[in-house]
Scaffold this active site. Structure first.
Site, PDB file in Angstrom:
ATOM      1  N   GLU A  47      48.231  46.902  41.109  1.00 13.87           N
ATOM      2  CA  GLU A  47      47.527  47.475  42.254  1.00 13.87           C
ATOM      3  C   GLU A  47      47.181  46.397  43.282  1.00 13.87           C
ATOM      4  OE1 GLU A  47      45.874  49.521  38.469  1.00 13.87           O
ATOM      5  OE2 GLU A  47      46.673  47.568  39.062  1.00 13.87           O
TER       6      GLU A  47
ATOM      7  N   CYS B   4      41.758  48.809  36.167  1.00 15.25           N
ATOM      8  CA  CYS B   4      40.563  48.166  35.636  1.00 15.25           C
ATOM      9  C   CYS B   4      39.465  48.244  36.692  1.00 15.25           C
ATOM     10  CB  CYS B   4      40.865  46.714  35.281  1.00 15.25           C
ATOM     11  SG  CYS B   4      41.189  45.676  36.733  1.00 15.25           S
TER      12      CYS B   4
ATOM     13  N   CYS C 214      40.307  46.506  40.034  1.00 10.84           N
ATOM     14  CA  CYS C 214      41.236  47.243  40.889  1.00 10.84           C
ATOM     15  C   CYS C 214      40.619  48.541  41.396  1.00 10.84           C
ATOM     16  CB  CYS C 214      42.533  47.514  40.139  1.00 10.84           C
ATOM     17  SG  CYS C 214      43.526  46.022  39.855  1.00 10.84           S
TER      18      CYS C 214
END
Length: 205
Positions: A105, A133, A136
Site C-alpha cells: 500500500e 496494518c 497503512c
C-alpha cells in the site's frame, strides 16, 4: 467449419470463453492485485494491491525493500527462507523497527505521488491481497481512500492487536470487506494465463 463443428471443438479457451461469465469488477481488481503480488520479494508475506477509482486503475504496488536495497529473496544463498526480523530473533511486536520492507500500500501511494495522482485518490478504493496494518490504515485514510477490499485478514499471534487494527479500519473507511475470487472466475483467469490468451476462438470466416 460449421457452427455445429465449432460447438463441438474441445478447446479449453473456447469453452471457458463461452460458458463462464466474465469476472465482476471486484474479482477483476483482486486478480490484478494477486498478479501484482508475484513481483514481491518478501520471504514471509507476498502482498500486492491496486488502487481504483470509478472502475479505473490508478496505481499498483507490492511489498519489498526500498529502491536500491537488497531483496530478502536475494539472500537465500543456502536455499533457506531469509527474513531480517526472524534472522535477528526480533519479536512480532517489534517488527516495524527492523523489517526493511516497504508495504504494498505504501509503494502504491508513493507511486501515486510520483505520477501526480495523489490528488485523485479521494474517494478511491484499494484491492489488496492482505488487509492493511495500522501504519497503512492510517496512510490510506489520510490519502482519501474510502473503500478497502482484502483477500486475507491480517492475523498474527497478537489477536487483541489484530482486533484493534480491524476496528480502527472499520472506523476510518466506508467499506472494509474481505472478498474472494469465485471458482469459475478463477478458472477463467487461469486459462487466460496458461494458454494463449488471444488465440482465435472463432473461425475467420
Amino acid at each position: 467449419m460449421s457452427y455445429c463443428e465449432l460447438k463441438a471443438t474441445p478447446s479449453p479457451g473456447l469453452l471457458t470463453q463461452r460458458l463462464i461469465p466474465r469476472p465482476d469488477w471486484s474479482e477483476y481488481f483482486m486478480a490484478l492485485a494477486k498478479v501484482t503480488s508475484t513481483r514481491s520479494t518478501c520471504s514471509s508475506r507476498p502482498v500486492g494491491c491496486v488502487i481504483v477509482k470509478d472502475n479505473r486503475i490508478l496505481v499498483s504496488g507490492y511489498n519489498g525493500p526500498p529502491s536500491g536495497a537488497p531483496h530478502c529473496s536475494d539472500k537465500n544463498e543456502k536455499g533457506n527462507i531469509y527474513c531480517v526480523r526472524r534472522a535477528n530473533s526480533v519479536p512480532d511486536a517489534r517488527k516495524f523497527e527492523v523489517c526493511q520492507s516497504v508495504h504494498a500500500e505504501e509503494n502504491a501511494l508513493i507511486l501515486a505521488e510520483k505520477l501526480n495522482l495523489h490528488s485523485n485518490l479521494g474517494g478511491a478504493s484499494i484491492y489488496t491481497t492482505l488487509a492493511p496494518c495500522i501504519r497503512c490504515i492510517e496512510r490510506l485514510s489520510e490519502a482519501g481512500i474510502k473503500k478497502v477490499f482484502y483477500e486475507y485478514a491480517y492475523r498474527t499471534i497478537n489477536s487483541a492487536r489484530d482486533a484493534a487494527w480491524e476496528s480502527e479500519a472499520r472506523h476510518r473507511f466506508d467499506i472494509f470487506k474481505e472478498i474472494r475470487i469465485s471458482g469459475p472466475s478463477a478458472f477463467k483467469m487461469a486459462s487466460a494465463l496458461v494458454g494463449l490468451t488471444s488465440e482465435r476462438l472463432l473461425p475467420s470466416e
